[in-house]
Design an enzyme around this catalytic site. Structure first.
Site, PDB file in Angstrom:
ATOM      1  N   TYR A 111       0.841  -1.203   0.000  1.00 61.72           N
ATOM      2  CA  TYR A 111       0.000   0.000   0.000  1.00 61.72           C
ATOM      3  C   TYR A 111       0.867   1.240   0.000  1.00 61.72           C
ATOM      4  O   TYR A 111       2.024   1.221   0.401  1.00 61.72           O
ATOM      5  CB  TYR A 111      -0.942   0.019   1.205  1.00 61.72           C
TER       6      TYR A 111
ATOM      7  N   SER B 197       7.194   1.552  15.185  1.00 57.70           N
ATOM      8  CA  SER B 197       7.340   0.739  13.978  1.00 57.70           C
ATOM      9  C   SER B 197       6.170   0.883  13.012  1.00 57.70           C
ATOM     10  O   SER B 197       6.188   0.282  11.940  1.00 57.70           O
ATOM     11  CB  SER B 197       7.525  -0.738  14.355  1.00 57.70           C
ATOM     12  N   GLY B 198       5.152   1.659  13.368  1.00 61.22           N
ATOM     13  CA  GLY B 198       4.121   1.993  12.402  1.00 61.22           C
ATOM     14  C   GLY B 198       2.748   1.392  12.624  1.00 61.22           C
ATOM     15  O   GLY B 198       1.925   1.382  11.706  1.00 61.22           O
TER      16      GLY B 198
ATOM     17  N   HIS C 242      -6.714   4.074  12.821  1.00 57.65           N
ATOM     18  CA  HIS C 242      -7.014   5.107  11.812  1.00 57.65           C
ATOM     19  C   HIS C 242      -8.260   4.750  11.012  1.00 57.65           C
ATOM     20  O   HIS C 242      -8.801   3.633  11.125  1.00 57.65           O
ATOM     21  CB  HIS C 242      -5.821   5.291  10.867  1.00 57.65           C
TER      22      HIS C 242
ATOM     23  N   CYS D 244      -2.477  -2.431  11.325  1.00 59.35           N
ATOM     24  CA  CYS D 244      -3.139  -1.341  12.039  1.00 59.35           C
ATOM     25  C   CYS D 244      -4.562  -1.723  12.431  1.00 59.35           C
ATOM     26  O   CYS D 244      -5.100  -2.732  11.996  1.00 59.35           O
ATOM     27  CB  CYS D 244      -3.155  -0.083  11.179  1.00 59.35           C
TER      28      CYS D 244
END
Length: 389
Positions: A292, A305-306, A310, A328
């Site tokens: 993505y 680390s992300g 959201h 996520c």
């Protein structure tokens, strides 16, 4: 008249004259006291900083010692029990002019001056909490150092947390996600709402140890603990429960990380680190190839680390039914917008259930809440437990 004359004669005899003891006058010579003499362990105009100032009196006892810098700042210190020495509680700072003023119990005084040289290497601190903000009940105080800190115990002694309700807590040392030395202060349990917190980092003049350099300034911050809001994401039910003061106020359908590989979500206790709004998320930056590359709204960071919570409208078919994200916690635009508006940095965020890739490393965000209280206290450099350099 005769009596008066005898009294005057007696007073004259007792008063004495200027003669010496051997002159037959019956008086002793009074010698003046020697000038007050002091010595300071730091002398000259190129003194190496990073050690306490010690002032010693040649004779007698100190009544007062004052050591000030060129900006009017004063080094606190103590006079010894025998009154002969004074030692500063803090080290002399690099690149600073100092004036030493002393007085003894005979009201004599002496002054001297010295100047420290600039540090060959200066260490600096990054602090996670901006002064004056309100944060959630899981927010630790986190300090990351530019250079290595080998003298961890000496540095930790200069760090002080004061709270309005005597909250119990401890410092703990470990490596930040960046690889730098880091020390966090965590309460034993989550903070209580309304607590006022003050952090003092009296580091000016402290030596970090080999390779770290001296600190050349103090740091401080203060903040307040806000509403007790907590999030729990269940990988089993695919829902996020939001509680406030122990009461469930919202349940949001979500889709978390795809189980069984790199795209699985981290689990355990995390902390909402920052509210970053609309950001670009590129899978190549987190080692997931070209899965993505898009702009993502209402982004709330959970790990370095992300991992984020959201809005993920492209995954709407799976909210509440399947975990298919790249790690996520995604939700609808509407739910993300209202959730984003309510949460605060420092809110606890726990992921439970099957299909995760385990807990993130302690330095990958604020992972200290995954440790027991005894495990956390053992990470203090003052606990007696061995510390990694």
């Amino acid at each position: 008249m005769a009596g008066t004359a005898l009294l005057a004669l007696a007073l004259t005899a007792c008063g004495g004259g200027s003669g010496s003891a051997g002159s037959g006058s019956g008086t002793a010579e009074i010698k003046p006291k020697p000038d007050m003499a002091i010595s300071v362990n730091l002398t000259g105009d190129q003194v190496k900083a990073g050690e306490p100032v010690k002032v010693t009196l040649a004779d007698g006892k100190f009544s007062l010692v004052k050591v000030t810098d060129g900006k009017g700042g004063e080094l606190p210190g103590q006079i010894s029990a025998d009154g002969r020495t004074w030692t500063s509680e803090r080290n002399a700072s690099p690149g600073t002019d100092y004036k030493v003023e002393a007085q003894n119990t005979d009201s004599q005084s002496a002054t001297t001056q010295f100047k420290t040289s600039a540090a060959d290497k200066v260490n600096k601190v990054s602090i996670n909490i901006t002064k004056g903000i309100t944060v959630g009940v899981a927010m630790p105080v986190s300090l990351v150092f530019d250079n290595p800190v080998k003298n961890k115990a000496e540095v930790e002694k200069q760090l002080k947390v004061t709270t309005s309700d005597n909250t119990e807590g401890s410092w703990g040392w470990f490596k930040d996600y960046s690889g730098k030395d880091r020390v966090d202060w965590r309460p034993k349990d989550y903070w209580k709402s309304g607590t006022d917190v003050k952090v003092e980092m009296n580091l000016n003049g402290v030596d970090s140890g080999p390779g770290g350099g001296l600190f050349a300034r103090d740091y401080n911050t203060e903040f307040k603990i806000g509403k007790d809001r907590r999030m729990e994401v269940s990988l089993d039910t695919k829902k996020m429960k939001v509680t406030e003061d122990g009461q469930t106020v919202k349940t949001i359908p979500i889709s978390a990380g795809t189980p069984g590989g790199k795209k699985a979500s981290w689990s355990g206790k995390m902390v909402l680190m920052s509210k970053e709004g609309t950001i670009r998320m590129d899978s190549q930056t987190v080692g997931l190839g070209d899965a993505y590359d898009k702009m993502v709204d209402y982004s709330m960071r959970l790990t370095w680390s992300g991992m984020y919570a959201h809005a993920a409208p492209w995954n709407s078919a799976n909210f509440g039914s399947a975990n298919t994200s790249s790690g996520c916690v995604g939700m609808s635009d509407a739910n993300a917008a209202s959730f984003y508006a309510e949460v605060q940095v420092g809110d606890p965020f726990e992921v439970v259930g099957e299909g995760s890739k385990g807990n993130a490393d302690i330095g990958n965000g604020y992972g200290e809440w995954n440790l027991s209280w005894d495990q956390w206290k053992a990470k203090s450099a003052l606990s007696g437990a061995p510390q990694n350099g």
